[in-house]
Write an enzyme that holds these catalytic residues in place. Structure first.
Site, PDB file in Angstrom:
ATOM      1  N   GLU A  57      -6.873  10.599   7.422  1.00 44.59           N
ATOM      2  CA  GLU A  57      -5.994  11.742   7.196  1.00 44.59           C
ATOM      3  C   GLU A  57      -6.682  12.961   6.579  1.00 44.59           C
ATOM      4  OE1 GLU A  57      -2.650  10.154   5.015  1.00 44.59           O
ATOM      5  OE2 GLU A  57      -1.858   9.131   6.775  1.00 44.59           O
ATOM      6  N   GLU A  75      -1.219   4.024  11.338  1.00 45.03           N
ATOM      7  CA  GLU A  75      -0.224   3.736  10.305  1.00 45.03           C
ATOM      8  C   GLU A  75       1.161   4.074  10.834  1.00 45.03           C
ATOM      9  OE1 GLU A  75      -0.944   5.699   6.585  1.00 45.03           O
ATOM     10  OE2 GLU A  75      -3.104   5.272   6.592  1.00 45.03           O
TER      11      GLU A  75
END
Length: 774
Positions: free
Chosen positions: A425, A534
C-alpha cells in the site's frame, strides 16, 4: 549437494509406513471432537483469557492462539454444535450431500490434479484395505459432524505436558542451531492424512483433520520434500502453479511478524494511548521491561504450527505473510526488534512446506514509511520517495528487496515462496505522497534487482507483485509490457469507501459483484496476473483500533465525520449476531470470493482484547469459519455472482505467455524509460540535490534453518542453501556516507538538505557492523 524434493515422494495410498510403526502413534483413541491444546491447561495464567470459551495458557503479554470454538463447553465433552447447515459443512466435493461417497473420478473443476503414485505390490491387500477404509470413513461421515478445526494437541507419550513457563507449544525456529526433530527417531511416521498424528518440534502431538483429501509430509532426511498437498485439488509444491486455471484461496497472517494494534490489541492496551504503532510499542515495552522479549513472545504464540494445518483444512491454499524490513536490519535510532522475526518466517516456510501451502512474501513496512499508516512501522509522515530522505530511504528499501529476493530465489525455497509482494500500500496517489513517476522508477529498479537475483522465465525467482499505489488497476495497463511474471495487487475494501456505505448486512450480499468483478477481470486481461492481496467481511469501520488507536469510527460519527450511522456495540461483539446476520455476511463473503477470483483474506486471526474477546470480528477468517459467516469450502463461491443475478465478469484465461514466464518473458522495451533514481519525488520536483547513500556496504545475507538427521547411524546435515541465490550479484549495499550527518530518516519532510551525501559523492563509506547472528 542440495536435497531434491522429489527424491522421496509420499504415497497416501501406500500403507507400508503405517504398518511398520504403529507403536509410535499415540495409544490414546483418535478423537474428532473439540481440541484440548496442551498449552491451554486449566488454571494456567493468561492476561486476556480466550474469546473461544477456554482458559488459555499462552503469552503473558496477551497474544495467544485459541484453538477452541465457543460452541464447545469447558468440560471434557466432545459433543459438537454444527457451524452451519449440514450442506455447508466440510466435504471433499461440495456438490455432494454430507455423508455421500465421492465419485471415483478426479474433481472436474481442476484441469491438473496431483495424484500420488499407487504402489504396484500387494494390490489385493491394498484393495481390501481401501474398501474397509472407505466403509469406515462413510460411517464416520454419518456419525460425526464434519468440521474443519484440526487440532487436538496432547502430550507425547514420551514428553511431559508442561510446555514451559511461557506456555509456547509451537516450536521455536533457530537459524543457527540445527533443527532437531522428533521425527529423527528411526521409523517415525513422517506423513499422514485425515486423522493422522502430527508430532511437533517440542514433542507434543495433535490430530490432523482434513476432509478435503489433504496430507502433510515431513521427512527429516529430506526436509525439502515438496509432495504434501493442502487439498486434493491443490497441486503439491513440486508442481508448477497453473495461473489462469488454479485458484488462489488465500489468507493473510497479518499482525504476526509485523504488528498492528487492532490485530493484537492486548499488546497495546497497557500503554494506551501512547502505543499507536510498532515503533511506539517497542519504546513503551523497552521502557517497562528493559528488553523486547514481549515482542518475541508474540511471535511464538500468536501463530503456531496448528494454524497452518487449520488453514489447509479450511480449504485455503496460499498464505500472504507480511514482514517488515527490520527482519533484516535496523539503524540505531529505530526501536524495532532486529532480525528476530526472520526466525519465525523460517518456521513459516517449514510449516507451509509440511502442509502444502504456498507463500506470498509481503514486504509490509519500508524505511521512512511508504504510507504514514501504523502498519508501516510508524504512524505519521511519509518519508519514502518523499521529503529530504525520500531517495535514501528508497535506496535502503531496494536493498531489502534484493536480500529477500536472493533468499527466496534459491532452489530450496522458490517453490514454497513463489510470489513476492515488494511493497504494501504505497500511498503515492495522495497530497502527502509522491509522483507516479517516482513509484514507477522504484518498481522498475526492483524488477531489475529481483530478476538479477533469480533469473528470467518460469521457475527462476518469484512472481513480482506491485501494488496499484491507489491509482486504480487500469492506470497500470501497459506498464513494463513484456516483463517476466509481473503481477498486480489491489486491496478492495467496502469499509474504506467514501462515503461509508450504510444499510443492513443483506444490503451488502451482492455489492462486491458490481463493484469489483469487472475491474479484476479486466486487469487480468489487460495487465496480467492480478490478485486481491487483502479484503475482509467488514461492512463498517467498527472494531477496536480498526482506524487507529483512539481515533473512533466513522460509523459512530467519531472519526472524520459527525454523521452517525449506528452504534458499534453489536458489531464489536459477534455473540450478539443472529443467524440472518451471519447468513448475509456469508453471502457477501461468497460474492467477494467470486468477484476477486484470486484473493487473500485479511486476516486469519484477530487477537483478544484485555476483555477476553475478539473486538474486531469482521476481520478474522478463523472466527468467521468457526461461527458460520464464511464458507467452509471456498470453492462454493464459484458462480455466486451469477446466482445472485449479477453480471458475470470472470477471467478464464489464458494469460499471454510472457506474463507467466513463457516465451517473450523479460523482453521489456520500456524498462530503460524508468531510470533510477527518479528525477522527482514527493515535495521535490528536482531530486538531484537530495542526500543518498553510497553503495559500499557489506552484503547482508539472511541465515537459513539447518536440519540434522540420522543417516546410517551418524548425524548428517541437510543442504538447505546459504541465503544467496546468485553469487555473481555482488554489488555492495547502500550505506550512509561516513562523517555525513543525515536528517532523521523518519522525520525529514521539512528538514534542511545536508551539504554532504548528494548524488555522485565518493566519500568513504561508514563502517558497517557485521550482521547479528540469529
Amino acid at each position: 549437494m542440495a536435497q531434491n524434493s522429489s527424491n522421496i515422494p509420499y504415497d497416501p495410498l501406500d500403507t507400508q509406513p503405517r504398518v511398520e510403526t504403529p507403536q509410535l502413534l499415540t495409544p490414546d483413541p483418535v478423537e474428532f471432537g473439540p481440541p484440548r491444546p496442551g498449552f491451554f491447561e486449566a488454571g494456567s495464567r493468561s492476561s486476556v483469557g480466550s474469546t473461544l470459551g477456554v482458559n488459555a495458557r499462552g503469552s503473558a503479554y496477551g497474544s495467544i492462539a485459541p484453538l477452541r470454538s465457543s460452541q464447545y463447553d469447558d468440560n471434557n465433552s466432545h459433543e459438537l454444535s454444527p457451524v452451519g447447515p449440514a450442506s455447508e459443512r466440510y466435504r471433499d466435493d461440495p456438490t455432494l450431500p454430507v455423508g455421500a461417497a465421492p465419485p471415483t473420478a478426479n474433481l472436474t473443476e481442476k484441469d491438473q490434479l496431483y495424484a500420488a503414485p499407487r504402489t504396484k505390490t500387494k494390490r489385493k491387500a491394498l484393495f481390501g484395505c481401501l474398501i474397509a477404509g472407505g466403509c469406515l470413513l462413510l460411517v464416520l461421515a454419518i456419525v460425526l459432524p464434519v468440521y474443519f478445526l484440526v487440532i487436538k494437541p496432547k502430550s507425547s507419550s514420551t514428553t511431559s505436558t508442561n510446555t514451559g513457563s511461557d506456555g509456547h507449544s509451537g516450536g521455536h525456529a533457530s537459524a543457527t542451531a540445527s533443527g532437531e526433530h522428533p521425527e529423527n527417531t528411526p521409523g517415525f511416521v513422517t506423513s499422514g492424512g485425515d486423522g493422522s498424528i502430527v508430532t511437533k518440534d517440542d514433542g507434543t502431538t495433535f490430530v490432523y483433520n482434513n476432509s478435503f483429501g489433504g496430507f502433510w509430509v515431513f521427512d527429516p532426511a529430506n526436509p525439502l520434500n515438496e509432495s504434501a498437498q493442502a487439498q486434493s485439488w491443490t497441486k503439491p509444491l513440486s508442481q508448477e502453479w497453473a495461473w489462469g486455471t488454479d485458484k488462489v484461496y488465500g489468507v493473510n497472517l497479518g499482525g504476526w511478524l509485523n504488528l498492528e494494534p487492532f490485530i493484537s490489541p492486548a499488546l497495546y492496551e497497557p500503554f494506551y494511548p501512547n502505543a499507536v504503532d510498532e515503533w511506539t510499542l517497542c519504546e513503551q515495552i523497552m521502557q517497562r521491561d528493559g528488553n523486547l522479549n514481549a515482542i518475541e513472545e508474540h511471535y511464538k504464540t500468536f501463530i503456531v504450527e496448528e494454524d497452518f494445518a487449520m488453514i489447509a483444512a479450511a480449504g485455503l491454499n496460499w498464505l500472504r505473510i507480511p514482514i517488515a524490513f527490520w527482519a533484516i536490519e535496523k539503524y540505531p535510532n529505530e526501536p524495532f526488534l532486529e532480525r528476530v522475526s526472520w526466525n519465525y518466517f523460517l518456521k513459516a516456510i517449514e510449516w507451509a512446506r509440511k502442509y502444502g501451502l504456498r507463500i506470498n512474501l509481503d514486504l509490509h513496512a519500508l524505511p521512512g514509511s511508504q504510507n504514514g499508516w501504523n502498519h508501516s512501522g510508524k504512524l505519521g509522515k511519509i518519508n519514502f520517495l518523499a521529503g529530504v530522505m525520500g531517495v535514501a530511504n528508497a535506496q535502503r528499501a531496494l536493498d531489502h528487496v534484493r536480500i529477500f529476493a536472493e533468499f527466496i530465489s534459491q532452489p530450496e525455497y522458490k517453490n514454497v515462496v513463489p510470489f513476492f509482494g515488494i511493497i504494501n500500500e504505497p500511498r503515492s496517489n495522495s497530497d502527502s505522497g509522491y509522483p507516479v513517476e517516482a513509484m514507477q522508477a522504484w518498481y522498475a529498479e526492483a524488477y531489475r534487482i529481483i530478476r538479477n537475483a533469480g533469473g528470467t522465465g518460469a521457475g527462476n525467482g518469484p512472481f513480482i507483485s506491485i501494488h496499484d499505489a491507489f491509482y486504480g488497476m487500469s492506470q497500470w495497463t501497459g506498464f513494463l509490457s513484456g516483463a517476466d511474471r509481473l503481477a498486480m495487487d489491489h486491496h478492495p475494501y467496502l469499509v474504506f469507501a467514501v462515503p461509508l456505505p450504510g444499510g443492513t448486512p443483506s444490503d451488502f450480499e451482492a455489492m462486491p459483484c458490481g463493484r469489483w468483478a469487472g475491474d479484476f477481470s479486466n486487469a487480468n486481461s489487460a495487465f496480467g496476473v492480478t490478485t486481491a492481496g487483502e479484503w475482509s467481511h467488514a461492512i463498517n469501520d467498527c472494531g477496536l483500533y480498526v482506524n487507529a488507536v483512539g481515533r473512533g469510527t466513522r460509523y459512530e460519527g467519531t472519526f472524520e465525520t459527525t454523521t452517525v450511522l449506528g452504534s458499534c456495540d453489536t458489531w464489536n461483539d459477534h455473540t450478539t449476531w443472529d443467524q440472518s446476520t451471519k447468513d448475509s455476511l456469508r453471502q457477501m463473503s461468497l460474492s467477494t470470493m467470486d468477484a476477486l477470483q484470486n484473493w487473500f483474506f485479511w486476516t486469519w486471526r484477530i487477537g483478544e482484547s484485555s476483555r477476553g474477546r475478539v473486538e474486531a470480528p469482521f476481520w478474522s477468517y478463523k472466527l468467521a469459519v468457526l461461527e458460520g459467516w464464511a464458507p467452509t469450502d471456498p470453492r462454493e463461491s464459484v458462480g455466486q455472482c451469477q446466482r445472485l443475478g449479477q453480471p458475470t465478469h470472470s477471467f478464464t484465461g489464458p494469460y499471454q505467455s510472457w506474463q507467466i514466464g513463457g516465451a517473450g518473458a523479460g523482453t521489456v522495451p520500456s524498462l530503460d524509460s524508468y531510470p533510477w533514481p527518479p528525477t522527482a519525488i514527493g515535495g521535490f520536483p528536482d531530486a538531484a540535490p537530495l542526500p543518498q547513500y553510497t553503495a559500499t556496504g557489506a552484503i547482508n545475507t539472511l541465515p537459513v534453518h539447518t536440519y540434522t538427521y540420522s543417516s546410517a547411524g551418524a548425524a548428517a546435515t541437510a543442504d538447505v542453501g546459504d541465503g544467496w541465490n546468485n553469487a555473481a550479484d555482488a554489488t555492495p549495499m547502500a550505506v550512509p556516507i561516513a562523517d555525513c550527518t543525515y536528517p532523521d530518516q523518519w522525520d525529514a519532510t521539512a528538514a534542511a538538505i545536508p551539504t554532504c551525501g548528494v548524488a555522485g559523492a565518493t566519500t568513504e563509506a561508514a563502517p558497517v557492523a557485521e550482521p547479528t547472528p540469529i
